[in-house]
Design an enzyme around this catalytic site. Structure first.
Site, PDB file in Angstrom:
ATOM      1  N   LYS A  10       0.811  -1.065   0.037  1.00 18.25           N
ATOM      2  CA  LYS A  10      -0.068   0.124   0.012  1.00 18.25           C
ATOM      3  C   LYS A  10       0.873   1.315  -0.108  1.00 18.25           C
ATOM      4  CE  LYS A  10       0.850   1.540   4.344  1.00 18.25           C
ATOM      5  NZ  LYS A  10       1.602   2.757   4.604  1.00 18.25           N
ATOM      6  N   ASP A 131      -2.577  -1.122  11.008  1.00 23.52           N
ATOM      7  CA  ASP A 131      -2.907  -1.193   9.652  1.00 23.52           C
ATOM      8  C   ASP A 131      -3.543  -2.466   8.935  1.00 23.52           C
ATOM      9  OD1 ASP A 131      -1.799   1.187   9.140  1.00 23.52           O
ATOM     10  OD2 ASP A 131       0.314   0.569   8.400  1.00 23.52           O
TER      11      ASP A 131
END
Length: 276
Positions: A10, A131
Site C-alpha cells: 500500500k 494497519d
C-alpha cells in the site's frame, strides 16, 4: 493442495497525524491505497503450524505477524488442524509499504477460505496491528482513528513508481520524532486529492512524518529528488518510509522511469505499479 495468495503493498496518498493519544497511539487521517505489487503467501493444510520465509531473513515463530495471524485465526475458529505457510517476500523490509500488515491480513483472509468459521476478522486484524484491518478491505479507504476507522473510497487508477533507497525506518521512531517536533497536521483535503488524481495534476497531499524522517535519512531526500528528476510528479514518502513514490501519466511512462532510475541507482529497489 497448496493455494497461493497475493498480499498487496500500500501507499499513503497523504498521511496527516492529527495528534497523540493517551494510549500511546496517534489519531490519523490518511488515504490508503493497495497496489499491484506485493508479497505472496502459499498455504496448505498440515498437522501443525509452520512458517517458512523466502526472499528475506525474518523470524518464523510468534515474532512474525503471519505466524501470529495464523495462530490467532486457528484458535478463534476452533480448528484442530494446522497450516504450512510459505511467505514469498518481494517487498523491502521496514519500508512504509505495509508489507507485514498485508501478509497478516492475507493470512486471515486465506484461512477464512480454507477453514470457514464465525470469526470476527476485523477484531483479529486490529489486535495484530493498526494497519492490518485496511488490508482486509482490498480497496482504497480513508483511514481515521489509529487506522481502524475505514471508509472505502473510489480512487482513480493511477500509475506510479516506487523507490526504496535501502534504508529501514522504524515506525515507532518516526512517530517519536514527530512527537518531539510537535509536527501535527490538519486533516487532508480528500476531495482535492481525488480530483487532482482524476485530472492527472499535481496532488495536494502531505506526509506529516516525512520532515523528521528525511532530516535523519538523507538517502530519502535523494530518492524524492530522483523521482522528480525523471519527470514524475508529486513525489512523497509513503507511511513512515523509507519508500517514496511519484505519479506517472501512464504505465509506459512509469516503466521508462524505472529503467532510468535502475541505471542511475543500481542499489535501489525500484518498481512500476498502479493503484488497485
Amino acid at each position: 493442495m497448496t493455494d497461493r495468495y497475493f498480499a498487496p503493498a500500500k501507499i499513503n496518498l497523504g498521511l496527516s497525524v492529527l495528534g497523540a493519544r493517551a494510549d500511546g497511539y496517534h489519531d490519523l487521517h490518511s488515504i490508503m491505497v493497495p497496489l499491484s505489487v506485493g508479497d505472496a503467501l502459499s498455504l496448505a493444510p498440515a498437522g501443525s503450524l509452520s512458517l517458512r520465509v523466502e526472499g528475506a531473513e525474518l523470524p518464523t515463530d510468534e515474532r512474525n505477524l503471519v505466524y501470529r495471524a495464523a495462530r490467532a485465526y486457528l484458535a478463534a475458529a476452533g480448528v484442530g488442524a494446522g497450516l504450512e505457510v510459505v511467505l514469498h517476500k518481494n517487498l523491502p523490509l521496514a519500508s512504509g509499504l505495509g508489507g507485514g500488515s498485508s501478509d497478516a491480513a492475507t493470512t486471515l483472509l486465506a484461512l477464512a477460505e480454507l477453514y470457514p468459521a464465525d470469526v470476527d476478522l476485523p477484531a483479529l486484524a486490529l489486535h495484530l496491528g493498526a494497519d492490518v484491518p485496511f488490508f482486509l478491505l482490498r480497496s482504497a479507504a480513508l483511514a481515521q482513528g489509529v487506522g481502524e476507522r475505514l471508509t472505502p473510497l473510489k480512487v482513480p487508477e493511477t500509475s506510479l513508481v516506487l523507490v526504496n533507497p535501502g534504508v529501514e525506518v522504524s515506525a515507532r521512531d518516526a512517530y517519536t520524532w514527530l512527537d518531539e517536533a510537535g509536527g501535527f497536521t490538519e486533516p487532508l483535503e480528500v476531495g482535492a486529492i481525488l480530483a487532482a488524481l482524476e485530472q492527472r495534476a499535481d496532488v495536494p497531499y502531505l506526509n506529516a512524518l516525512q520532515p523528521e524522517v528525511v532530516a535523519r535519512h538523507p538517502a530519502i531526500i535523494r530518492a524524492l529528488h530522483a523521482l522528480s528528476d525523471v519527470g514524475l510528479r508529486s513525489p512523497l514518502m509513503s507511511g513512515s518510509g523509507s519508500t517514496c513514490f511519484a505519479l506517472a501519466q501512464t504505465d509506459v511512462e512509469a516503466q521508462a522511469a524505472v529503467e532510468r532510475l535502475s541505471e542511475t541507482h543500481p542499489g535501489w529497489w525500484v518498481a512500476a505499479c498502479h493503484t488497485l
